[in-house]
Scaffold this active site. Structure first.
Site, PDB file in Angstrom:
ATOM      1  N   ASP A 108       0.852  -1.183   0.000  1.00  0.00           N
ATOM      2  CA  ASP A 108       0.000   0.000   0.000  1.00  0.00           C
ATOM      3  C   ASP A 108       0.888   1.234   0.000  1.00  0.00           C
ATOM      4  O   ASP A 108       2.033   1.176   0.416  1.00  0.00           O
ATOM      5  CB  ASP A 108      -0.890  -0.027   1.256  1.00  0.00           C
ATOM      6  N   HIS A 124       4.557   1.917  -8.121  1.00  0.00           N
ATOM      7  CA  HIS A 124       4.435   0.452  -8.094  1.00  0.00           C
ATOM      8  C   HIS A 124       5.807  -0.201  -8.295  1.00  0.00           C
ATOM      9  O   HIS A 124       6.125  -1.206  -7.666  1.00  0.00           O
ATOM     10  CB  HIS A 124       3.447  -0.027  -9.153  1.00  0.00           C
ATOM     11  N   LEU A 163      12.478 -19.800   2.888  1.00  0.00           N
ATOM     12  CA  LEU A 163      11.312 -18.910   3.017  1.00  0.00           C
ATOM     13  C   LEU A 163      10.190 -19.328   2.053  1.00  0.00           C
ATOM     14  O   LEU A 163      10.443 -19.638   0.890  1.00  0.00           O
ATOM     15  CB  LEU A 163      11.761 -17.473   2.711  1.00  0.00           C
TER      16      LEU A 163
HETATM   17  C1  FPP Z   1      -1.113  -0.563  -3.616  1.00  0.00           C
HETATM   18  O1  FPP Z   1      -0.670   0.773  -3.666  1.00  0.00           O
HETATM   19  C2  FPP Z   1      -0.442  -1.404  -4.597  1.00  0.00           C
HETATM   20  C3  FPP Z   1      -1.056  -2.076  -5.604  1.00  0.00           C
HETATM   21  C4  FPP Z   1      -2.508  -2.039  -5.818  1.00  0.00           C
HETATM   22  C5  FPP Z   1      -0.305  -2.879  -6.589  1.00  0.00           C
HETATM   23  C6  FPP Z   1       0.906  -3.616  -6.087  1.00  0.00           C
HETATM   24  C7  FPP Z   1       1.400  -4.535  -7.133  1.00  0.00           C
HETATM   25  C8  FPP Z   1       2.591  -4.482  -7.739  1.00  0.00           C
HETATM   26  C9  FPP Z   1       3.637  -3.502  -7.375  1.00  0.00           C
HETATM   27  C10 FPP Z   1       2.857  -5.412  -8.875  1.00  0.00           C
HETATM   28  C11 FPP Z   1       4.068  -6.242  -8.710  1.00  0.00           C
HETATM   29  C12 FPP Z   1       3.812  -7.285  -7.738  1.00  0.00           C
HETATM   30  C13 FPP Z   1       4.760  -8.099  -7.284  1.00  0.00           C
HETATM   31  C14 FPP Z   1       4.339  -9.117  -6.299  1.00  0.00           C
HETATM   32  C15 FPP Z   1       6.168  -8.002  -7.701  1.00  0.00           C
HETATM   33  P1  FPP Z   1      -1.726   1.929  -3.945  1.00  0.00           P
HETATM   34  O2  FPP Z   1      -1.694   2.203  -5.407  1.00  0.00           O
HETATM   35  O3  FPP Z   1      -3.060   1.514  -3.407  1.00  0.00           O
HETATM   36  O4  FPP Z   1      -1.147   3.115  -3.163  1.00  0.00           O
HETATM   37  P2  FPP Z   1      -1.985   4.383  -2.620  1.00  0.00           P
HETATM   38  O5  FPP Z   1      -2.839   3.856  -1.504  1.00  0.00           O
HETATM   39  O6  FPP Z   1      -0.910   5.297  -2.161  1.00  0.00           O
HETATM   40  O7  FPP Z   1      -2.779   4.930  -3.756  1.00  0.00           O
END
Ligand code: FPP
Length: 177
Positions: free
Chosen positions: A27, A44, A138
């Site tokens: 997050d 991301h 792990l």
């Molecule tokens: C949340 O941050 C994150 C996500 C919804 C996507 C996370 C997924 C990846 C980075 C893809 C790669 C995955 C792996 C396992 C390598 P947000 O966008 O909700 O952040 P915010 O709350 O600040 O808007």
């Protein structure tokens, strides 16, 4: 004691009290990017790079399970551009970083319904899960297209099918099942 150094702090870790299982919700990627006037996809990418460090630290510290909530069923509602960027990143990680798990004694397990993901992503997940199945270091569980309600629905559907086929009686359903 184990000393861990980050950019800003030194941590002292009591190796007798390392948790067996750590769960993380990815997050704040968007907020991280916004603060730096960068596109969300840069957030991301930075989040995924942080995950690499977390995985390596968990392995070095002897944590047994790491669960990472990466992409929920709700996340499909984001713009197509953002969903595509996340999927591209995931694809890239499966093809490169997660493949390296094999030599690092790390096992991969994906929780969630992977059927909505592109076929090549599904194939990579199944391949790495299979190749890493005997690794005992792990155990990394990544939640993709995951939702608590959907998980319950799928478990109930499986049990209902067993009852329907006459393999199980409703009264024999247990919590463990
Ligand atoms: C949340 O941050 C994150 C996500 C919804 C996507 C996370 C997924 C990846 C980075 C893809 C790669 C995955 C792996 C396992 C390598 P947000 O966008 O909700 O952040 P915010 O709350 O600040 O808007």
């Amino acid at each position: 004691m184990f000393f861990q150094q980050t950019e800003t702090k030194n941590y002292e870790i009591d190796m007798e009290r390392v948790p067996q299982h750590i769960a993380i919700i990815m997050d704040g990627n968007g907020r991280w990017a916004k603060k730096r006037f960068l596109p969300r996809k840069a957030g991301h990418k930075a989040g995924a790079e942080t995950l690499e460090r977390i995985i390596e630290d968990c392995r070095d510290l002897g944590v047994k399970h790491l669960t990472v909530y990466a992409f929920s069923t709700e996340n499909w509602k984001r713009s197509q551009e953002e969903v595509d960027a996340i999927m591209d990143l995931l694809r890239q990680y499966l093809k490169n970083y997660f493949k390296r798990f094999l030599k690092d004694d790390i096992r991969l397990n994906v929780i969630g319904d992977i059927h909505r993901l592109d076929q090549d992503i599904q194939d990579s997940i199944l391949e790495i899960e299979d190749l890493s199945k005997d690794k005992t270091g792990l155990f990394v569980h990544i939640a993709l297209n995951y939702g608590g309600r959907d998980e319950l629905r799928r478990a109930i559907t499986k049990i209902a099918a067993e009852v329907e086929q006459g393999n199980l009686k409703a009264a024999d359903i247990t919590e463990e099942m």
